[in-house]
Design a protein around this motif. Structure first.
Motif, PDB file in Angstrom:
ATOM      1  N   GLU A 355      98.415  24.131  14.531  1.00  0.00           N
ATOM      2  CA  GLU A 355      97.521  24.217  13.020  1.00  0.00           C
ATOM      3  C   GLU A 355      97.045  25.408  12.390  1.00  0.00           C
ATOM      4  O   GLU A 355      97.135  25.611  11.077  1.00  0.00           O
ATOM      5  CB  GLU A 355      97.095  23.015  12.525  1.00  0.00           C
ATOM      6  N   ARG A 387     104.984  26.093  12.878  1.00  0.00           N
ATOM      7  CA  ARG A 387     105.095  24.870  12.276  1.00  0.00           C
ATOM      8  C   ARG A 387     106.219  23.942  12.664  1.00  0.00           C
ATOM      9  O   ARG A 387     105.832  22.871  13.467  1.00  0.00           O
ATOM     10  CB  ARG A 387     105.340  24.955  10.804  1.00  0.00           C
ATOM     11  N   ARG A 390     103.878  21.844  15.614  1.00  0.00           N
ATOM     12  CA  ARG A 390     103.239  20.653  14.990  1.00  0.00           C
ATOM     13  C   ARG A 390     103.855  19.230  15.219  1.00  0.00           C
ATOM     14  O   ARG A 390     103.191  17.918  15.364  1.00  0.00           O
ATOM     15  CB  ARG A 390     102.322  20.894  14.141  1.00  0.00           C
ATOM     16  N   ASP A 396     100.728  16.277  15.579  1.00  0.00           N
ATOM     17  CA  ASP A 396      99.355  16.409  15.813  1.00  0.00           C
ATOM     18  C   ASP A 396      98.893  14.715  15.446  1.00  0.00           C
ATOM     19  O   ASP A 396      97.812  14.253  15.900  1.00  0.00           O
ATOM     20  CB  ASP A 396      98.771  16.721  14.476  1.00  0.00           C
TER      21      ASP A 396
END
Length: 416
Positions: A355, A387, A390, A396
């Motif tokens: 992130e 990205r 994640r 996440d």
């Protein structure tokens, strides 16, 4: 958890420092000079999932130089087949690897091979090691890991539906996998496949992992999944159909029903490797911010002095140092506590790093203007990778839940 003095000693060992210096020299002298030419040779090739003439020769030359310099298979912690580095020492090395997308491959330290080799090293039979680990360690073949499925929420591995049924001396496998990274590479010869072998067993004993040769009849690579519109050829993230694939029963890893145990082995170091390399990517993005900001003018000023760009530089440096500390502590936790007990630290790193790296790369894109999202800059590719991370190593939310649940349990036990 955080007061353990062992966990707070995050210095690289003196024995590993010469390796770090040699690695930086290798990247500077043998990898950086070939990177542009490697990608140029690959442009416009007729078959996307192949290598253009000259590409693999460039790569093999760099790999041979790394081998000659003793820079090979660093990632295997405390293993006879690698350098025997601790996770902490490897973290310092991986920070450097993240600065060049070809660097890991020249040292035979690329995902998903790293996780697959670690699994084979730890739980493979002598026969499995001879057939698959040996050529992987030699950098002669590549591999993939078949986990994610399009029809279920694969972040919960209990949902995996691909079935393996024992029929005589063979496992018969049926199912569908997608986003199988590396399966597009013509050098990919073996997949470790997560399957359901025992649907009536207790929840965490239903899954197994089985070695599936990519050339086995019934393994159909349907094509690449695109990431932000890109196919990432020739590595690729492939959509694969397994149609009555038969493999010998000896291809099971560690025995029936031990898929979750194997996942615990591979998901610690493998996930943290991505975080380590991500920090190298963030460092590269910060360098690009400074290069652009100090060498372009707008409205009568250097771009670096416009708006809040100096603060952006400051925050990027602070975030990079904070990420380094968390990743180093996670690596040290794995060394002194073991992968299972260190999972809280691993999840902290995994929730934080991609992130924050995305934010820094996004700021670098903004400072570059239109060039930042073009093929003239590496930033769009860098952003895409971060990205995707994640999602790729568990979303996440899964990692935040692990950390938060640990905090709730701590509070309930101590009342404070």
């Amino acid at each position: 958890m955080g007061n353990d003095t062992d966990l707070n000693n995050l210095a690289m060992s003196e024995d590993a420092r010469p390796l770090l210096d040699a690695l930086a020299k290798h990247i500077r002298e043998n990898v950086d000079p070939i990177t542009e030419e490697f990608h140029r040779l690959g442009e416009g090739r007729a078959e996307r999932f192949s290598y253009a003439p000259g590409q693999l020769e460039l790569l093999e030359t760099a790999k041979n130089k790394a081998r000659e310099a003793g820079l090979w298979n660093f990632f295997l912690p405390n293993a006879e087949t690698g350098e025997g580095l601790s996770n902490l020492d490897y973290a310092y090395i991986a920070f450097e690897l993240g600065k060049n997308p070809l660097a890991s491959q020249t040292l035979n330290c690329s995902a998903p091979d790293t996780g697959n080799m670690e699994v084979l090293e730890r739980v493979g039979t002598p026969e499995q090691k001879e057939k698959w680990l040996k050529p992987l360690l030699a950098g002669e073949i590549r591999s993939c890991f078949g986990m994610t499925e399009p029809q279920v929420a694969s972040s919960d591995a209990r949902n995996i539906e691909t079935s393996a049924v024992l029929d005589g001396d063979d496992w018969v496998i049926n199912g569908e996998k997608y986003y199988i990274s590396g399966a597009g590479d013509p050098r990919c010869k073996i997949m470790i496949c997560m399957v359901k072998t025992s649907p009536d067993a207790p929840t965490f004993r239903q899954q197994s992992q089985i070695l599936v040769p990519m050339d086995a009849p019934g393994v159909h690579v349907l094509g690449p999944m695109r990431v932000f519109g890109h196919d990432h050829a020739p590595h690729g993230h492939m959509h694969i159909k397994l149609d009555n694939v038969r493999v010998p029963k000896e291809n099971i890893l560690w025995g029936e029903g031990r898929g979750f145990e194997i996942s615990q082995l591979r998901l610690g170091p493998g996930r943290i490797h991505h975080c380590m390399r991500s920090i190298g990517s963030a460092e590269k993005a910060l360098d690009l911010i400074l290069e652009r900001g100090l060498n372009r003018e707008a409205f009568g000023k250097e771009i670096i002095n416009l708006g809040k760009n100096m603060e952006i530089v400051s925050r990027a440096r602070i975030e990079i140092e904070a990420m380094r500390m968390v990743v180093l502590k996670a690596a040290k936790a794995m060394d002194v506590m073991g992968n299972k007990e260190a999972r809280i630290w691993v999840s902290m790193a995994k929730a934080m790093v991609p992130e924050k790296c995305c934010q820094i790369i996004d700021q670098a894109i903004q400072i570059h203007g239109a060039t930042g999202v073009s093929q003239w800059s590496p930033l769009s590719e860098m952003y895409m990778q971060q990205r995707t991370l994640r999602l790729a190593d568990g979303p996440d939310e899964v990692h935040h839940n692990v950390v938060a649940r640990n905090e709730v349990n701590r509070y309930n036990q101590t009342g404070a």
